[in-house]
Design an enzyme around this catalytic site. Structure first.
Site, short mmCIF file in Angstrom:
data_model
loop_
_atom_site.label_atom_id
_atom_site.label_comp_id
_atom_site.label_asym_id
_atom_site.label_seq_id
_atom_site.Cartn_x
_atom_site.Cartn_y
_atom_site.Cartn_z
N HIS A 1 38.93 40.81 38.48
CA HIS A 1 38.01 40.12 39.16
C HIS A 1 36.83 41.36 39.42
CE1 HIS A 1 35.91 36.69 41.62
NE2 HIS A 1 35.32 38.03 41.82
N HIS B 1 35.39 44.13 41.16
CA HIS B 1 35.29 44.60 42.66
C HIS B 1 35.16 46.05 42.83
CE1 HIS B 1 39.71 44.95 41.33
NE2 HIS B 1 39.76 45.86 42.30
N HIS C 1 33.29 34.73 39.52
CA HIS C 1 33.93 35.58 38.25
C HIS C 1 33.00 36.12 37.23
CE1 HIS C 1 37.98 36.67 37.14
NE2 HIS C 1 37.30 36.89 36.16
N CYS D 1 38.97 35.16 43.30
CA CYS D 1 38.50 33.79 43.11
C CYS D 1 38.89 32.67 44.26
CB CYS D 1 38.52 32.99 41.73
SG CYS D 1 37.59 33.57 40.52
N ASN E 1 38.37 50.81 40.04
CA ASN E 1 39.01 50.88 39.04
C ASN E 1 38.76 49.91 37.99
OD1 ASN E 1 40.48 52.76 40.53
ND2 ASN E 1 41.43 50.91 41.88
#
Ligand code: AMP
Ligand code: ZN
Length: 113
Positions: free
Chosen positions: A98, A100, A46, A7, A87
């Site tokens: 967060h 990704h 987020h 963030c 992951n």
């Protein structure tokens, strides 16, 4: 979200080496690259801590990220291909909560774990 490093990167509070940005997502070079080309793609908002928090209501951002990946890969000149990694959770080694995705490439990659 407070104390979320991604963030802070999205807000420009922590610098990043950007390779792609639009109104919804940001892609930047990983600080500890695991391949010659290693880029992290994040939603600016987020929306989820991990893939386990993706629902029918918030999945649009995943679709948008996936639609942008081919042009990001092209800009990175990953003509020989690349690996997309997400992951999810401790067993996968997720360190930042967060959502990704990693793009890895720039060489012939080894087998997956
Ligand atoms: P994951 O292990 O899937 O949660 O991936 C998080 C990734 O974020 C790791 O590959 C880290 O090297 C990367 N990372 C952490 N902090 C930064 C940062 N400030 N700039 C760029 N990449 C980062
Ligand atoms: Zn965050």
């Amino acid at each position: 979200m407070d104390n979320c490093i991604f963030c802070k990167i999205a807000a420009g509070e922590i610098p990043s080496n950007k390779v792609y940005e639009d109104d919804k997502i940001l892609a930047f070079r990983d600080i500890e690259p695991q391949a010659p080309v290693h880029v992290v793609i994040i939603p600016k908002q987020h929306v989820a801590g991990s893939m386990n928090e993706i629902t029918a209501e918030n999945a649009e951002i995943v679709s948008h990220i996936f639609c942008c990946i081919p042009k990001i890969a092209a800009e990175l000149k990953l003509d020989g291909g690349y690996r997309l990694v997400c992951n999810c959770g401790p067993d996968a080694g997720q360190t930042v909560r967060h959502l990704h995705f990693h793009i890895l490439g720039g060489k012939t990659l080894g087998a997956m774990a």
